[in-house]
Design a protein around this motif. Structure first.
Motif, PDB file in Angstrom:
ATOM      1  N   SER A  56      26.514  -0.867  -6.224  1.00 24.16           N
ATOM      2  CA  SER A  56      26.342  -1.205  -4.795  1.00 24.16           C
ATOM      3  C   SER A  56      25.704  -0.046  -4.040  1.00 24.16           C
ATOM      4  CB  SER A  56      27.680  -1.503  -4.123  1.00 24.16           C
ATOM      5  OG  SER A  56      28.487  -2.280  -4.928  1.00 24.16           O
ATOM      6  N   ARG A  78      28.527  -3.966 -12.097  1.00 24.52           N
ATOM      7  CA  ARG A  78      29.093  -4.566 -10.883  1.00 24.52           C
ATOM      8  C   ARG A  78      29.902  -5.813 -11.231  1.00 24.52           C
ATOM      9  NH1 ARG A  78      25.048  -4.688  -6.611  1.00 24.52           N
ATOM     10  NH2 ARG A  78      23.846  -5.607  -8.285  1.00 24.52           N
ATOM     11  N   ASN A  79      29.440  -6.559 -12.249  1.00 22.15           N
ATOM     12  CA  ASN A  79      30.139  -7.787 -12.628  1.00 22.15           C
ATOM     13  C   ASN A  79      31.300  -7.528 -13.595  1.00 22.15           C
ATOM     14  OD1 ASN A  79      28.308  -9.144 -11.103  1.00 22.15           O
ATOM     15  ND2 ASN A  79      26.992  -9.736 -12.821  1.00 22.15           N
ATOM     16  N   ASN A  80      31.623  -6.235 -13.789  1.00 20.68           N
ATOM     17  CA  ASN A  80      32.703  -5.856 -14.710  1.00 20.68           C
ATOM     18  C   ASN A  80      32.467  -6.349 -16.139  1.00 20.68           C
ATOM     19  OD1 ASN A  80      34.263  -4.492 -12.781  1.00 20.68           O
ATOM     20  ND2 ASN A  80      35.065  -6.443 -12.031  1.00 20.68           N
ATOM     21  N   GLU A  81      31.187  -6.510 -16.506  1.00 25.81           N
ATOM     22  CA  GLU A  81      30.886  -6.898 -17.890  1.00 25.81           C
ATOM     23  C   GLU A  81      30.843  -5.650 -18.762  1.00 25.81           C
ATOM     24  OE1 GLU A  81      27.204  -9.162 -17.753  1.00 25.81           O
ATOM     25  OE2 GLU A  81      28.004 -10.278 -16.048  1.00 25.81           O
ATOM     26  N   ASP A 107      22.109  -0.671  -4.035  1.00 23.58           N
ATOM     27  CA  ASP A 107      21.768  -1.734  -3.064  1.00 23.58           C
ATOM     28  C   ASP A 107      21.793  -1.176  -1.646  1.00 23.58           C
ATOM     29  OD1 ASP A 107      21.729  -3.456  -5.182  1.00 23.58           O
ATOM     30  OD2 ASP A 107      23.740  -4.247  -4.830  1.00 23.58           O
ATOM     31  N   TYR A 124      31.704  -1.045 -18.532  1.00 28.19           N
ATOM     32  CA  TYR A 124      32.511  -0.084 -17.793  1.00 28.19           C
ATOM     33  C   TYR A 124      31.860   1.311 -17.803  1.00 28.19           C
ATOM     34  CZ  TYR A 124      35.624  -3.985 -17.817  1.00 28.19           C
ATOM     35  OH  TYR A 124      36.127  -5.241 -17.617  1.00 28.19           O
ATOM     36  N   VAL A 128      23.771  -4.287 -12.733  1.00 27.76           N
ATOM     37  CA  VAL A 128      24.297  -5.641 -12.482  1.00 27.76           C
ATOM     38  C   VAL A 128      25.519  -5.901 -13.368  1.00 27.76           C
ATOM     39  CG1 VAL A 128      23.779  -8.112 -12.697  1.00 27.76           C
ATOM     40  CG2 VAL A 128      22.071  -6.560 -11.736  1.00 27.76           C
ATOM     41  N   ARG A 129      25.427  -5.529 -14.632  1.00 27.20           N
ATOM     42  CA  ARG A 129      26.553  -5.771 -15.550  1.00 27.20           C
ATOM     43  C   ARG A 129      27.789  -4.956 -15.155  1.00 27.20           C
ATOM     44  NH1 ARG A 129      23.642  -6.243 -21.490  1.00 27.20           N
ATOM     45  NH2 ARG A 129      22.348  -8.011 -20.916  1.00 27.20           N
TER      46      ARG A 129
END
Ligand code: B1M
Length: 210
Positions: free
Chosen positions: A198, A53-56, A201, A58, A50-51
């Motif tokens: 993704s 994907r959210n670019n939090e 998912d 790398y 999740v992090r």
């Protein structure tokens, strides 16, 4: 903090030794190996996905987290039965013929493993015939194709054609920097994923019976 949370946090922060130690501790206190995998290691990798994907975070952080997850897996794996490893299903992964880029594909493989799949990585420059042999040998539910060059994207199409007679049993999803949903639709792939999180998912969605 529970031992599960300690393991999750160790995966998220990439603390391989801490994850291995806490996995041993959990086993010593009688926790079932599969619970450690699902509620500790995979739960931690889910947060990482999740992090990412959210670019939090790398690529380097994901690689370090995957290494920590593997450190825990190495402790529990001998205690899991064959059916418990990769319980979600088997995915064959490869970079298509003519293409030697594998960093993204490896990341996809790690995230899939972290999500509970058994991943068979056929490597790079994988010919349609090799994918076909892989499907025969490993009987996967999913096949993932990666391409990083506009000149090798066409080999995704030839791979799909080679796997035509398996399409009722095997779902095929594709990805890589030049690949788009539009291209996936054009060549008739079952799915497309823009990044490694993704891809998990997409794999989960493709496994759901329609
Ligand atoms: Co290459 N290269 N490269 N290269 N290389 C690119 C891709 C390029 C965009 C650089 C450029 O010109 N700006 C360009 C392609 C142009 C094009 O066709 N559009 C290019 C070229 C031209 C070449 C050569 C032809 C160069 C030459 O020799 N003249 C040559 C080709 C060799 C070959 O494959 N036959 C070549 C060689 C190489 C190296 C060997 C030096 C090296 C690869 C090392 C390796 O992979 N082990 C390399 C690298 C490192 C790159 C760049 C710099 C970085 C690629 C990368 O690893 N990104 C790249 C430029 C760039 O992207 N900035 C470039 C990080 C990685 C995490 O991202 O791979 O996109 P990525 O993966 C992502 C998503 O795409 C997705 O998830 C990943 C994680 O989020 N994803 C999937 C990937 N696969 C997926 C599969 C899925 C789902 C999602 O489902 C199955």
């Amino acid at each position: 903090m529970t031992l599960f949370e300690e393991i999750q946090n160790g995966v998220i922060s990439g603390n391989a030794k801490g994850v291995a130690d806490n996995t041993r501790k959990a086993l010593d206190t009688g926790v079932a190996p599969l619970s450690i995998v699902n509620d500790g290691l995979i739960a931690g990798m889910n947060v990482v996905g999740v992090r990412f994907r959210n670019n939090e975070i790398y690529v380097p952080e994901v690689l370090i987290a995957a290494r920590a997850m593997h450190a825990g897996m190495a402790v529990v794996k001998p205690l899991l039965s064959a059916g418990e490893i990769g319980g979600k299903g088997t995915v064959i992964l490869g970079t298509v013929k003519g293409d030697l880029h594998d960093i993204g594909k490896n990341l996809v493989g790690m995230m899939l493993e972290g999500a509970g799949y058994k991943v068979v990585d056929l490597g790079v420059d994988v010919s349609p015939e090799k994918f076909l042999n892989g499907v025969d040998e490993y009987k996967p539910q999913l096949v993932g194709l990666s391409a990083l060059l506009t000149t090798t994207m066409v080999n995704m199409k030839t791979t799909l054609e080679a796997l035509q007679s398996y399409r009722d049993r095997v779902k095929i999803f594709i990805g890589g920097a030049p690949v788009t949903q539009k291209f996936a639709d054009e060549i008739g792939a079952d799915g497309y994923a823009a990044d490694a999180a993704s891809a998990v998912d997409r794999a989960n969605a493709l496994l759901v019976p329609v």
